[in-house]
Structures are given as structure tokens and as C-alpha cells.
Design a protein around this motif. Sequence first.
Motif, PDB file in Angstrom:
ATOM      1  N   PRO A 196      32.833  41.904  30.296  1.00  0.00           N
ATOM      2  CA  PRO A 196      32.725  40.356  29.938  1.00  0.00           C
ATOM      3  C   PRO A 196      33.431  39.347  30.432  1.00  0.00           C
ATOM      4  CG  PRO A 196      33.042  41.984  28.224  1.00  0.00           C
ATOM      5  CD  PRO A 196      33.293  42.730  29.219  1.00  0.00           C
ATOM      6  N   ALA A 197      33.081  38.118  30.643  1.00  0.00           N
ATOM      7  CA  ALA A 197      34.055  36.928  31.132  1.00  0.00           C
ATOM      8  C   ALA A 197      35.493  37.149  30.593  1.00  0.00           C
ATOM      9  CB  ALA A 197      33.481  35.711  31.137  1.00  0.00           C
ATOM     10  N   GLY A 198      35.637  37.306  29.315  1.00  0.00           N
ATOM     11  CA  GLY A 198      36.811  37.315  28.695  1.00  0.00           C
ATOM     12  C   GLY A 198      37.434  35.717  28.380  1.00  0.00           C
ATOM     13  N   THR A 199      38.632  35.705  27.969  1.00  0.00           N
ATOM     14  CA  THR A 199      39.061  34.484  27.764  1.00  0.00           C
ATOM     15  C   THR A 199      39.110  33.310  28.448  1.00  0.00           C
ATOM     16  OG1 THR A 199      40.626  35.922  26.235  1.00  0.00           O
ATOM     17  CG2 THR A 199      41.359  33.416  26.605  1.00  0.00           C
ATOM     18  N   PRO A 200      38.469  32.054  28.519  1.00  0.00           N
ATOM     19  CA  PRO A 200      38.724  31.115  29.291  1.00  0.00           C
ATOM     20  C   PRO A 200      39.855  30.721  29.842  1.00  0.00           C
ATOM     21  CG  PRO A 200      36.934  30.463  27.380  1.00  0.00           C
ATOM     22  CD  PRO A 200      37.917  32.033  27.151  1.00  0.00           C
ATOM     23  N   HIS A 201      39.991  30.261  30.952  1.00  0.00           N
ATOM     24  CA  HIS A 201      41.295  30.264  31.580  1.00  0.00           C
ATOM     25  C   HIS A 201      41.180  28.900  32.342  1.00  0.00           C
ATOM     26  CE1 HIS A 201      45.273  30.383  33.408  1.00  0.00           C
ATOM     27  NE2 HIS A 201      45.621  31.120  32.607  1.00  0.00           N
ATOM     28  N   GLN A 202      42.277  27.827  32.454  1.00  0.00           N
ATOM     29  CA  GLN A 202      42.119  26.597  33.159  1.00  0.00           C
ATOM     30  C   GLN A 202      42.338  26.787  34.644  1.00  0.00           C
ATOM     31  OE1 GLN A 202      44.856  24.094  31.384  1.00  0.00           O
ATOM     32  NE2 GLN A 202      46.848  25.404  31.897  1.00  0.00           N
ATOM     33  N   ARG A 203      42.909  27.909  35.211  1.00  0.00           N
ATOM     34  CA  ARG A 203      43.232  28.339  36.331  1.00  0.00           C
ATOM     35  C   ARG A 203      42.064  29.231  36.865  1.00  0.00           C
ATOM     36  NH1 ARG A 203      47.309  30.451  37.767  1.00  0.00           N
ATOM     37  NH2 ARG A 203      48.321  30.982  35.855  1.00  0.00           N
ATOM     38  N   ALA A 204      41.138  29.474  36.575  1.00  0.00           N
ATOM     39  CA  ALA A 204      39.959  30.544  36.731  1.00  0.00           C
ATOM     40  C   ALA A 204      39.759  30.404  38.253  1.00  0.00           C
ATOM     41  CB  ALA A 204      38.780  30.218  36.196  1.00  0.00           C
ATOM     42  N   THR A 205      39.778  29.105  39.195  1.00  0.00           N
ATOM     43  CA  THR A 205      39.335  29.275  40.312  1.00  0.00           C
ATOM     44  C   THR A 205      40.485  29.886  41.238  1.00  0.00           C
ATOM     45  OG1 THR A 205      38.255  27.223  40.265  1.00  0.00           O
ATOM     46  CG2 THR A 205      39.064  27.842  42.361  1.00  0.00           C
ATOM     47  N   GLU A 206      41.667  29.766  40.678  1.00  0.00           N
ATOM     48  CA  GLU A 206      43.068  30.317  41.432  1.00  0.00           C
ATOM     49  C   GLU A 206      42.952  31.878  40.991  1.00  0.00           C
ATOM     50  OE1 GLU A 206      43.466  25.991  41.359  1.00  0.00           O
ATOM     51  OE2 GLU A 206      42.860  27.302  39.842  1.00  0.00           O
ATOM     52  N   LEU A 207      42.831  32.213  39.969  1.00  0.00           N
ATOM     53  CA  LEU A 207      42.779  33.618  39.512  1.00  0.00           C
ATOM     54  C   LEU A 207      41.741  34.370  40.324  1.00  0.00           C
ATOM     55  CD1 LEU A 207      43.162  33.161  35.791  1.00  0.00           C
ATOM     56  CD2 LEU A 207      44.953  34.351  37.313  1.00  0.00           C
ATOM     57  N   LEU A 208      40.424  33.836  40.512  1.00  0.00           N
ATOM     58  CA  LEU A 208      39.437  34.583  41.428  1.00  0.00           C
ATOM     59  C   LEU A 208      39.813  34.516  42.880  1.00  0.00           C
ATOM     60  CD1 LEU A 208      36.342  33.025  39.726  1.00  0.00           C
ATOM     61  CD2 LEU A 208      37.202  35.399  39.225  1.00  0.00           C
ATOM     62  N   ALA A 209      40.795  33.728  43.199  1.00  0.00           N
ATOM     63  CA  ALA A 209      41.228  33.512  44.697  1.00  0.00           C
ATOM     64  C   ALA A 209      42.333  34.457  44.765  1.00  0.00           C
ATOM     65  CB  ALA A 209      41.359  32.296  45.071  1.00  0.00           C
ATOM     66  N   SER A 210      42.962  34.983  43.773  1.00  0.00           N
ATOM     67  CA  SER A 210      44.187  35.834  43.821  1.00  0.00           C
ATOM     68  C   SER A 210      43.874  37.326  44.509  1.00  0.00           C
ATOM     69  CB  SER A 210      44.858  35.699  42.395  1.00  0.00           C
ATOM     70  OG  SER A 210      44.104  36.792  41.566  1.00  0.00           O
ATOM     71  N   THR A 211      45.159  37.843  44.947  1.00  0.00           N
ATOM     72  CA  THR A 211      45.407  39.174  45.280  1.00  0.00           C
ATOM     73  C   THR A 211      44.841  40.037  44.373  1.00  0.00           C
ATOM     74  OG1 THR A 211      47.108  38.481  46.772  1.00  0.00           O
ATOM     75  CG2 THR A 211      46.853  40.676  46.488  1.00  0.00           C
ATOM     76  N   ALA A 212      45.411  39.858  42.893  1.00  0.00           N
ATOM     77  CA  ALA A 212      45.151  40.656  41.801  1.00  0.00           C
ATOM     78  C   ALA A 212      43.362  40.765  41.789  1.00  0.00           C
ATOM     79  CB  ALA A 212      45.580  40.269  40.599  1.00  0.00           C
ATOM     80  N   MET A 213      42.879  39.665  41.682  1.00  0.00           N
ATOM     81  CA  MET A 213      41.177  39.933  41.933  1.00  0.00           C
ATOM     82  C   MET A 213      40.680  40.345  43.069  1.00  0.00           C
ATOM     83  SD  MET A 213      38.630  38.893  40.461  1.00  0.00           S
ATOM     84  CE  MET A 213      36.657  38.846  40.954  1.00  0.00           C
ATOM     85  N   ALA A 214      41.166  40.346  44.201  1.00  0.00           N
ATOM     86  CA  ALA A 214      40.703  41.297  45.351  1.00  0.00           C
ATOM     87  C   ALA A 214      41.020  42.828  45.077  1.00  0.00           C
ATOM     88  CB  ALA A 214      41.390  40.644  46.792  1.00  0.00           C
ATOM     89  N   ASP A 215      42.157  43.000  44.738  1.00  0.00           N
ATOM     90  CA  ASP A 215      42.528  44.384  44.353  1.00  0.00           C
ATOM     91  C   ASP A 215      41.556  45.073  43.473  1.00  0.00           C
ATOM     92  OD1 ASP A 215      44.663  44.224  46.459  1.00  0.00           O
ATOM     93  OD2 ASP A 215      46.270  43.974  44.878  1.00  0.00           O
ATOM     94  N   MET A 216      41.309  44.357  42.341  1.00  0.00           N
ATOM     95  CA  MET A 216      40.500  44.757  41.128  1.00  0.00           C
ATOM     96  C   MET A 216      39.109  44.893  41.910  1.00  0.00           C
ATOM     97  SD  MET A 216      39.492  43.078  37.504  1.00  0.00           S
ATOM     98  CE  MET A 216      38.572  41.828  38.409  1.00  0.00           C
ATOM     99  N   VAL A 217      38.481  43.977  42.430  1.00  0.00           N
ATOM    100  CA  VAL A 217      37.220  44.179  43.002  1.00  0.00           C
ATOM    101  C   VAL A 217      37.130  45.474  43.996  1.00  0.00           C
ATOM    102  CG1 VAL A 217      35.444  43.229  44.569  1.00  0.00           C
ATOM    103  CG2 VAL A 217      36.573  41.793  42.816  1.00  0.00           C
ATOM    104  N   SER A 218      37.991  45.765  44.901  1.00  0.00           N
ATOM    105  CA  SER A 218      38.130  46.942  45.762  1.00  0.00           C
ATOM    106  C   SER A 218      38.342  48.165  44.736  1.00  0.00           C
ATOM    107  CB  SER A 218      39.325  46.762  46.468  1.00  0.00           C
ATOM    108  OG  SER A 218      39.378  45.598  47.300  1.00  0.00           O
TER     109      SER A 218
END
Length: 318
Positions: free
Chosen positions: A208-230
Motif C-alpha cells: 500500500p501507499a501507507g501514511t501520507p507525507h508532505q515530503r513524498a517527493t523527496e522521500l521517493l528521490a532518496s537513497t532509501a527509496m533506491a535501495d528499497m526498489v533494488s
Amino acid sequence: MSLIEQAAKRLEELKRTGVEIPDVPEQKMAPAPAPTISTPERVAAKLAERENVAPTAAAVERSVELSAAPMIDPRARLVELDLARLAAMGFVTQEAPHSPIANEFRVVKRPLLANAHGQNAVRKGNLLMISSAMPGEGKSFSALNLAMSIAMEQDSTVLLIDADVANPTQLKLMGLPPAKGLMDVLTDHLNLGDVILRTNVPKLSILPAGTPHQRATELLASTAMADMVSEMAARYKDRVLIFDSPPLLPTTESRVLASHMGQIVVVVEAETTTHNSLKQALSQLEACPVVMTMLNKAPRSDVGQYYGYYGYGRATKT
């Protein structure tokens, strides 16, 4: 002097004073059972015992498959999809594998699967994003249908990720309540296995998308997101990850998400999406190796079937 020695000494003193001490029979502790290994035969026997039947060779063979198969997100919560409800809403389901919409999505998924796992697979081809130029053009409907269709494949499993974090739709379409998901993994460092939902469609799981966050764009662009997708892409070789992304023009999240993808499908609404908006949307995806378009809400598809409100044409490279 230990407590045991003190107790023994006290008993001797009581006996010398004439106090009768009742004899307590010695109780031997049963030895702890030796650890056992769950062989396929034992697993089959246990299953047969529960069903009050004798274990068969087929049961043993099935147990071999289960014991050899990797555990898929063992912590994931199981949710029950109402397949009859989804079918009535026009979705692909395993209960109606030869419906017009199911046949249509067989055409749509074939080039996508070839790019994901075929002999000439593209880099990160199992990372697939579904988007559209503007809201309301059918991208979430298309993402769920594509996921259900690929889950019917013999050699593929699907993780459907609701990445439209500002306007999550997938759980609503499935008739499920809100749940933690993608944003919670990125913000609260939850494990994927704690938020992924397994379904009664054997090869389909949901993030699921989970809890809405005001910094969603920055979170999707983060290293944590890249690592999770990989991590999600590499964990299972047969897995296809389908991201239901936000629309391309009114948001920035989808452009960031596109940087992780190997394939992108842009849903085009028949007689509604303008040439100019589609051109602008496609211009944002030039970095992705494979971009396809899919016609939606057409009265007639390219395979000559009439589907009413939703119709789907063959996905083609742009």
C-alpha cells in the motif's frame, strides 16, 4: 552452604527430634524431546493427520515443493480479495480467465513480460510503472488489471505497489481498509515484510501507499527509496513490480519514480487525452529505456472486441 544442603540439614534435624517426614516418591523428569527435522514425509503426514486421511505419494511430492520453495514475505499479512466483486467491477480475475478484459490484457502484458524476463530483457525490465498524463484516465484500473493478469502466469509473481501516495487508490479498488505501506517504510524504517499484504490470489502481493507525507517527493528521490526498489527487484527473479504512480503533469513524484524504472506504460484516455498533454508527459520519460502507451476507455479494441466503458489496445513502443 547451598540452599539444597541447608534444606537437607534441616530435614535431618527434624527427624532427630521425632518429626515424621512423609516419603515423597521420586519423580523422574521426562527427557526433552530431541529436535526433529521436518522432512517432506513428516510434513505430508502432519497434513494428512489434520484431514484424517492417509498420506499419499502426491502429498509427499507436494511437500517437497513446499519445503524447497523460498518463503515469500513470511511476515506479510494475508488479506482476502472479493474476486466476485472485482469481476463485477470489470477487473481481471482468476475466476473468469477467458473474459473479454482478461483476453485483452493478455495482449497488453506479453511485450512487458518479454522485456522483463525474456531472452532480450531490458535492464530493470521487471520494474514497471503505470501512469497517465492527467488524473482520471484509468491508470490505477489498468495497474490492477495488469497485476491480476500477470499473476495468472506460470512463471511470474507480482508485487503491486501503490506509489500514488497523495491519492492512493488500490486498497479502495480492492475493498480493503487503509494500511501502512511505502511511506512508512521510508519514514519509520519498517521492514517490507511487515507492510506487504499477501492476497488470496497466490502470486499477487500488495504494497500500500501507507501514511501520507508532505515530503513524498523527496522521500521517493532518496537513497532509501533506491535501495528499497533494488531490494524488491532482486529478491525474487520471477517477480514483476508494478508501480501505480501519480499522473505525470500535475505532480512531481512520478518523474522521480520514473528514474528507477525499466519500463513505463502511459495510459491514454480515448477521445479525452489531448495530443499536447501526452507529448508533454512523454517528454518527461526520455531517460527510461522502454516507454509504451495504452489506449483506455475505447469503445472497440484492436482485437475487435467491444468492452463498453473500459477498452484496452495493444501496448506499443513510442
